[in-house]
Motif scaffolding. Sequence first.
Motif, short mmCIF file in Angstrom:
data_model
loop_
_atom_site.label_atom_id
_atom_site.label_comp_id
_atom_site.label_asym_id
_atom_site.label_seq_id
_atom_site.Cartn_x
_atom_site.Cartn_y
_atom_site.Cartn_z
N THR A 3 18.95 24.61 74.79
CA THR A 3 17.58 24.19 74.53
C THR A 3 16.90 23.65 75.78
O THR A 3 15.68 23.64 75.85
CB THR A 3 17.53 23.12 73.42
OG1 THR A 3 18.36 22.02 73.82
CG2 THR A 3 17.98 23.67 72.09
N ASN A 4 17.67 23.19 76.77
CA ASN A 4 17.07 22.64 77.98
C ASN A 4 17.06 23.63 79.14
O ASN A 4 16.83 23.24 80.28
CB ASN A 4 17.78 21.35 78.39
CG ASN A 4 19.26 21.57 78.67
OD1 ASN A 4 19.82 22.62 78.36
ND2 ASN A 4 19.91 20.57 79.24
N LEU A 5 17.30 24.89 78.87
CA LEU A 5 17.31 25.91 79.90
C LEU A 5 15.89 26.16 80.40
O LEU A 5 14.96 26.28 79.61
CB LEU A 5 17.89 27.22 79.33
CG LEU A 5 18.06 28.38 80.29
CD1 LEU A 5 19.09 28.04 81.37
CD2 LEU A 5 18.50 29.62 79.55
N GLU A 8 13.50 29.08 85.58
CA GLU A 8 14.09 29.21 86.91
C GLU A 8 15.61 29.30 86.85
O GLU A 8 16.23 30.11 87.53
CB GLU A 8 13.65 28.05 87.81
CG GLU A 8 12.19 28.10 88.22
CD GLU A 8 11.22 27.62 87.14
OE1 GLU A 8 11.66 27.00 86.14
OE2 GLU A 8 10.03 27.88 87.29
N ALA A 9 16.22 28.45 86.01
CA ALA A 9 17.67 28.47 85.88
C ALA A 9 18.15 29.77 85.24
O ALA A 9 19.15 30.35 85.67
CB ALA A 9 18.14 27.27 85.05
N ALA A 10 17.42 30.24 84.24
CA ALA A 10 17.79 31.49 83.57
C ALA A 10 17.67 32.65 84.54
O ALA A 10 18.55 33.52 84.60
CB ALA A 10 16.90 31.72 82.34
N LEU A 14 20.65 35.03 85.84
CA LEU A 14 20.52 36.48 85.63
C LEU A 14 20.69 37.23 86.95
O LEU A 14 21.38 38.24 87.01
CB LEU A 14 19.15 36.78 85.01
CG LEU A 14 18.86 38.22 84.64
CD1 LEU A 14 19.90 38.76 83.67
CD2 LEU A 14 17.46 38.31 84.03
N THR A 15 20.10 36.70 88.01
CA THR A 15 20.24 37.31 89.33
C THR A 15 21.70 37.30 89.78
O THR A 15 22.19 38.30 90.33
CB THR A 15 19.36 36.56 90.36
OG1 THR A 15 18.01 36.61 89.91
CG2 THR A 15 19.46 37.18 91.73
N GLU A 16 22.38 36.20 89.55
CA GLU A 16 23.80 36.11 89.92
C GLU A 16 24.65 37.12 89.15
O GLU A 16 25.53 37.77 89.73
CB GLU A 16 24.30 34.69 89.68
CG GLU A 16 23.73 33.67 90.63
CD GLU A 16 24.01 32.24 90.24
OE1 GLU A 16 24.64 31.98 89.19
OE2 GLU A 16 23.59 31.34 91.00
N GLU A 40 20.76 38.05 76.80
CA GLU A 40 20.20 36.80 76.26
C GLU A 40 19.23 36.16 77.25
O GLU A 40 18.17 35.68 76.87
CB GLU A 40 21.33 35.81 75.95
CG GLU A 40 22.23 36.25 74.82
CD GLU A 40 23.50 35.42 74.70
OE1 GLU A 40 23.79 34.61 75.62
OE2 GLU A 40 24.22 35.57 73.70
N LEU A 41 19.59 36.18 78.52
CA LEU A 41 18.73 35.59 79.54
C LEU A 41 17.43 36.37 79.70
O LEU A 41 16.36 35.78 79.88
CB LEU A 41 19.48 35.51 80.87
CG LEU A 41 20.64 34.51 80.91
CD1 LEU A 41 21.50 34.74 82.15
CD2 LEU A 41 20.13 33.09 80.86
N ILE A 42 17.53 37.69 79.64
CA ILE A 42 16.32 38.52 79.73
C ILE A 42 15.39 38.21 78.57
O ILE A 42 14.18 38.04 78.76
CB ILE A 42 16.70 40.02 79.76
CG1 ILE A 42 17.36 40.37 81.09
CG2 ILE A 42 15.47 40.90 79.52
CD1 ILE A 42 18.02 41.73 81.13
N GLU A 43 15.94 38.11 77.38
CA GLU A 43 15.11 37.80 76.21
C GLU A 43 14.47 36.42 76.37
O GLU A 43 13.28 36.25 76.07
CB GLU A 43 15.96 37.84 74.94
CG GLU A 43 15.16 37.58 73.69
CD GLU A 43 15.99 37.67 72.42
OE1 GLU A 43 15.51 37.17 71.39
OE2 GLU A 43 17.10 38.22 72.46
N PHE A 44 15.23 35.45 76.84
CA PHE A 44 14.70 34.10 77.06
C PHE A 44 13.54 34.14 78.06
O PHE A 44 12.48 33.54 77.82
CB PHE A 44 15.81 33.16 77.55
CG PHE A 44 15.30 31.82 77.96
CD1 PHE A 44 15.11 30.82 77.03
CD2 PHE A 44 15.02 31.54 79.30
CE1 PHE A 44 14.63 29.57 77.40
CE2 PHE A 44 14.55 30.30 79.68
CZ PHE A 44 14.36 29.31 78.74
N CYS A 45 13.75 34.82 79.18
CA CYS A 45 12.72 34.89 80.22
C CYS A 45 11.46 35.60 79.71
O CYS A 45 10.33 35.15 79.98
CB CYS A 45 13.25 35.59 81.46
SG CYS A 45 14.45 34.60 82.40
N GLN A 46 11.63 36.68 78.98
CA GLN A 46 10.48 37.40 78.44
C GLN A 46 9.69 36.52 77.47
O GLN A 46 8.46 36.49 77.51
CB GLN A 46 10.93 38.68 77.74
CG GLN A 46 11.38 39.75 78.68
CD GLN A 46 11.94 40.97 77.96
OE1 GLN A 46 12.41 40.89 76.84
NE2 GLN A 46 11.92 42.12 78.63
#
Length: 66
Positions: A3-5, A8-10, A14-16, A40-46
């Motif tokens: 919930t605190n993501l 920038e961190a995501a 994702l890049t890593e 999951e990270l892509i969905e979060f960022c979108q």
Amino acid sequence: METNLTYEAAYKELTEIAQEIENESVSVDVLADKVKRASELIEFCQTKLRATETEVNKIIKQMENQ
């Protein structure tokens, strides 16, 4: 997803993951987990980008109506 993501961190994570996969430094045993996490990270960022876009558009419309 945490919930605190932050975006920038995501994005950094994702890049890593992408670099690990491109460099073939991910073992076959964890590849599926990495791809799932990347999804999951892509969905979060979108979602974060869409929410930000909506908020910015709302603010712009309020400014135009003043």
